[in-house]
Design an enzyme around this catalytic site. Sequence first.
Site, PDB file in Angstrom:
ATOM      1  N   GLU A  69     -11.119   0.168   9.405  1.00  0.00           N
ATOM      2  CA  GLU A  69      -9.874  -0.274  10.314  1.00  0.00           C
ATOM      3  C   GLU A  69      -9.791   0.124  11.924  1.00  0.00           C
ATOM      4  O   GLU A  69      -9.505  -0.918  12.671  1.00  0.00           O
ATOM      5  CB  GLU A  69      -8.581   0.600   9.808  1.00  0.00           C
ATOM      6  N   ASN A  90      -2.825   7.706  17.271  1.00  0.00           N
ATOM      7  CA  ASN A  90      -3.771   8.017  18.510  1.00  0.00           C
ATOM      8  C   ASN A  90      -4.036   9.601  18.612  1.00  0.00           C
ATOM      9  O   ASN A  90      -5.067   9.824  19.171  1.00  0.00           O
ATOM     10  CB  ASN A  90      -2.988   7.261  19.718  1.00  0.00           C
ATOM     11  N   GLU A  91      -2.998  10.264  18.281  1.00  0.00           N
ATOM     12  CA  GLU A  91      -3.330  11.887  18.413  1.00  0.00           C
ATOM     13  C   GLU A  91      -4.361  12.097  17.527  1.00  0.00           C
ATOM     14  O   GLU A  91      -5.437  13.194  17.928  1.00  0.00           O
ATOM     15  CB  GLU A  91      -1.963  12.735  18.101  1.00  0.00           C
ATOM     16  N   GLN A 150       0.852  -0.961  -0.113  1.00  0.00           N
ATOM     17  CA  GLN A 150      -0.053  -0.002   0.048  1.00  0.00           C
ATOM     18  C   GLN A 150       0.821   1.290   0.245  1.00  0.00           C
ATOM     19  O   GLN A 150       1.481   1.549   0.961  1.00  0.00           O
ATOM     20  CB  GLN A 150      -0.952  -0.068   1.089  1.00  0.00           C
ATOM     21  N   GLY A 151       0.831   1.879  -1.138  1.00  0.00           N
ATOM     22  CA  GLY A 151       1.742   3.299  -1.227  1.00  0.00           C
ATOM     23  C   GLY A 151       0.947   4.479  -0.824  1.00  0.00           C
ATOM     24  O   GLY A 151       0.532   5.222  -2.125  1.00  0.00           O
TER      25      GLY A 151
HETATM   26  C1  LIG Z   1       4.531  -0.540  11.364  1.00  0.00           C
HETATM   27  C2  LIG Z   1       4.074   0.583  10.316  1.00  0.00           C
HETATM   28  C3  LIG Z   1       3.566  -0.001   9.107  1.00  0.00           C
HETATM   29  C4  LIG Z   1       3.109   0.909   8.113  1.00  0.00           C
HETATM   30  N1  LIG Z   1       2.815   0.736   6.762  1.00  0.00           N
HETATM   31  C5  LIG Z   1       2.454   1.450   5.920  1.00  0.00           C
HETATM   32  C6  LIG Z   1       2.090   1.050   4.679  1.00  0.00           C
HETATM   33  O1  LIG Z   1       1.965  -0.186   4.377  1.00  0.00           O
HETATM   34  N2  LIG Z   1       1.634   1.876   3.807  1.00  0.00           N
HETATM   35  C7  LIG Z   1       1.624   3.342   4.057  1.00  0.00           C
HETATM   36  O2  LIG Z   1       1.045   4.059   3.138  1.00  0.00           O
HETATM   37  N3  LIG Z   1       1.880   3.489   5.200  1.00  0.00           N
HETATM   38  C8  LIG Z   1       2.396   2.666   6.372  1.00  0.00           C
HETATM   39  N4  LIG Z   1       2.559   3.356   7.348  1.00  0.00           N
HETATM   40  C9  LIG Z   1       2.707   4.911   7.696  1.00  0.00           C
HETATM   41  C10 LIG Z   1       1.664   5.290   8.746  1.00  0.00           C
HETATM   42  O3  LIG Z   1       0.404   5.179   8.112  1.00  0.00           O
HETATM   43  C11 LIG Z   1       2.001   6.748   9.075  1.00  0.00           C
HETATM   44  O4  LIG Z   1       3.077   6.386   9.818  1.00  0.00           O
HETATM   45  C12 LIG Z   1       0.950   7.555   9.806  1.00  0.00           C
HETATM   46  O5  LIG Z   1      -0.125   7.752   9.172  1.00  0.00           O
HETATM   47  C13 LIG Z   1       1.621   8.681  10.734  1.00  0.00           C
HETATM   48  O6  LIG Z   1       2.319   9.401   9.582  1.00  0.00           O
HETATM   49  P1  LIG Z   1       3.690   9.966   9.908  1.00  0.00           P
HETATM   50  O7  LIG Z   1       4.707   8.653  10.273  1.00  0.00           O
HETATM   51  O8  LIG Z   1       4.191  10.530   8.843  1.00  0.00           O
HETATM   52  O9  LIG Z   1       3.507  10.884  11.054  1.00  0.00           O
HETATM   53  P2  LIG Z   1       3.026  12.174  11.232  1.00  0.00           P
HETATM   54  O10 LIG Z   1       1.822  12.592  10.886  1.00  0.00           O
HETATM   55  O11 LIG Z   1       4.289  13.201  10.676  1.00  0.00           O
HETATM   56  O12 LIG Z   1       3.148  12.595  12.869  1.00  0.00           O
HETATM   57  C14 LIG Z   1       4.192  12.682  13.677  1.00  0.00           C
HETATM   58  C15 LIG Z   1       3.301  12.689  15.035  1.00  0.00           C
HETATM   59  O13 LIG Z   1       2.687  13.883  15.294  1.00  0.00           O
HETATM   60  C16 LIG Z   1       1.375  13.784  15.396  1.00  0.00           C
HETATM   61  N5  LIG Z   1       0.474  14.540  14.887  1.00  0.00           N
HETATM   62  C17 LIG Z   1       0.554  14.763  13.495  1.00  0.00           C
HETATM   63  N6  LIG Z   1      -0.772  15.551  13.142  1.00  0.00           N
HETATM   64  C18 LIG Z   1      -1.169  15.857  14.280  1.00  0.00           C
HETATM   65  C19 LIG Z   1      -2.323  16.869  14.690  1.00  0.00           C
HETATM   66  N7  LIG Z   1      -3.029  17.362  13.617  1.00  0.00           N
HETATM   67  N8  LIG Z   1      -2.664  16.619  15.950  1.00  0.00           N
HETATM   68  C20 LIG Z   1      -1.880  16.240  16.950  1.00  0.00           C
HETATM   69  N9  LIG Z   1      -0.868  15.385  16.695  1.00  0.00           N
HETATM   70  C21 LIG Z   1      -0.496  14.974  15.300  1.00  0.00           C
HETATM   71  C22 LIG Z   1       1.112  12.186  15.173  1.00  0.00           C
HETATM   72  O14 LIG Z   1       0.267  11.624  15.806  1.00  0.00           O
HETATM   73  C23 LIG Z   1       2.675  11.600  15.522  1.00  0.00           C
HETATM   74  O15 LIG Z   1       2.807  11.528  16.768  1.00  0.00           O
HETATM   75  C24 LIG Z   1       2.990   2.352   8.463  1.00  0.00           C
HETATM   76  C25 LIG Z   1       3.364   2.793   9.842  1.00  0.00           C
HETATM   77  C26 LIG Z   1       3.903   1.584  10.705  1.00  0.00           C
HETATM   78  C27 LIG Z   1       4.225   2.339  12.057  1.00  0.00           C
END
Ligand SMILES: Cc1cc2nc3c(=O)[nH]c(=O)nc-3n(C[C@H](O)[C@H](O)[C@H](O)COP(=O)(O)OP(=O)(O)OC[C@H]3O[C@@H](n4cnc5c(N)ncnc54)[C@H](O)[C@@H]3O)c2cc1C
Length: 379
Positions: A238, A363-364, A120-121
Amino acid sequence: MNALPDAEFRAELRAFLNEAYPDHLRYLDRRPTIAEIRPWLEALAAKGWLAPHWPREHGGMGLSIGKYLIYYDELGRHGTGRLPDHALHLLGPLLIRYGTPAQKARFLPAIVEGREIWCQGYSEPGAGSDLSSLRTEAIVDDDHFVVNGQKIWTSMAPHADWIFLLVRTNRSVAQQAGISFLLADMKTPGITVRPIMNLKGESEFAEVFFDNVRVPLDNLVGEIDKGWTMAKSLLGDERITLGSPRQSAYAIERLELLARKTGAFADAAFVDRLTQLRLDLQALGASFRRYVGMVERGVRLGPDVSMLKVWATELFQRITAEMVELGGEMGSFRHAVRFEDTVIDVMNQYLEATPPTIYGGSNEIQRNILAKAVLGLPG
Ligand SMILES: Cc1cc2nc3c(=O)[nH]c(=O)nc-3n(C[C@H](O)[C@H](O)[C@H](O)COP(=O)(O)OP(=O)(O)OC[C@H]3O[C@@H](n4cnc5c(N)ncnc54)[C@H](O)[C@@H]3O)c2cc1C
């Protein structure tokens, strides 16, 4: 299957698990490799049991939500390893709903027969929680899209045959309006996969780079620029599946076993904390059953279901943190804690509990939903 009493359905599943699931892959302390899990994937596919929630006409089991949850509960109890399941959970249901007849005919049988593995991209550097700010771009050139950009955290990308991805196809409209949903063969020239090592030292996910990648126009799902609504519909279910108490229930069993081995039941402070965790698990189980009941009655879940994901994933973390504490110096080792007659995977449970608060909508973000849409607090 749906007509079977739950106990009989469980018994059938258990019999099949005992017969077909490789014993040496039970309760692995890591995600099994594709080579390891393939025999199980093929056994499920051969029995027609790989896609429990897909309609029967597309090769699924057509299970009701209640039976579907029993199915995963039994797999969890047996300690089965995770299958490459992005197409089963996400892409398949989306294609069934929005795919063209040709796309359904080309892709669904290969998914349900376990022949093609998908990743999933969605996420990109700078587009995770705020997914609609994604920048990977697709420009139409004759009968192809030309895709340029980068995805990140793409689970299973190092092993996948295909990727479903969100791309920006229109920059002159509102952010969410110019996104499209494409299907790309991972062997297409211009796709580069760079594995990322996770906390457990495994390279399960990766960065995926697109450099002038040509994707046929026929691989667009739904209408151009209308991918966002479809992508969101994928994520809807989900929160209830991520709210299952199964992982916490297993972890608390291991915690109690560890407590018996270390004599911690003589410590009143520990018993106090364990009691609280047990009560929280009961509360989670009750909430989960309530939401499942609502889905079974056809009630559309509201934003309050976010509570379930927050509660389930954080309880799992609290239990596993207690295990590390109780494991003492052994608790911080990467390998399992050994006693004369048993092995307890303390650190592995802790590491397993770490990512669920991030994926599936962090969770945020779930708390923001609860604050705004349930409690009516200002944004
Ligand atoms: C094990 C694992 C598997 C994954 N597999 C896939 C996959 O197959 N395909 C795919 O596309 N993605 C995948 N992901 C990615 C996942 O969907 C993202 O990590 C997730 O959406 C969070 O985005 P980010 O990592 O860019 O963090 P960010 O969005 O940058 O967030 C960083 C921190 O800031 C907080 N934050 C962000 N915005 C807000 C707000 N508005 N208010 C309060 N707090 C906020 C977040 O909660 C987090 O703690 C995977 C992630 C993990 C950990």
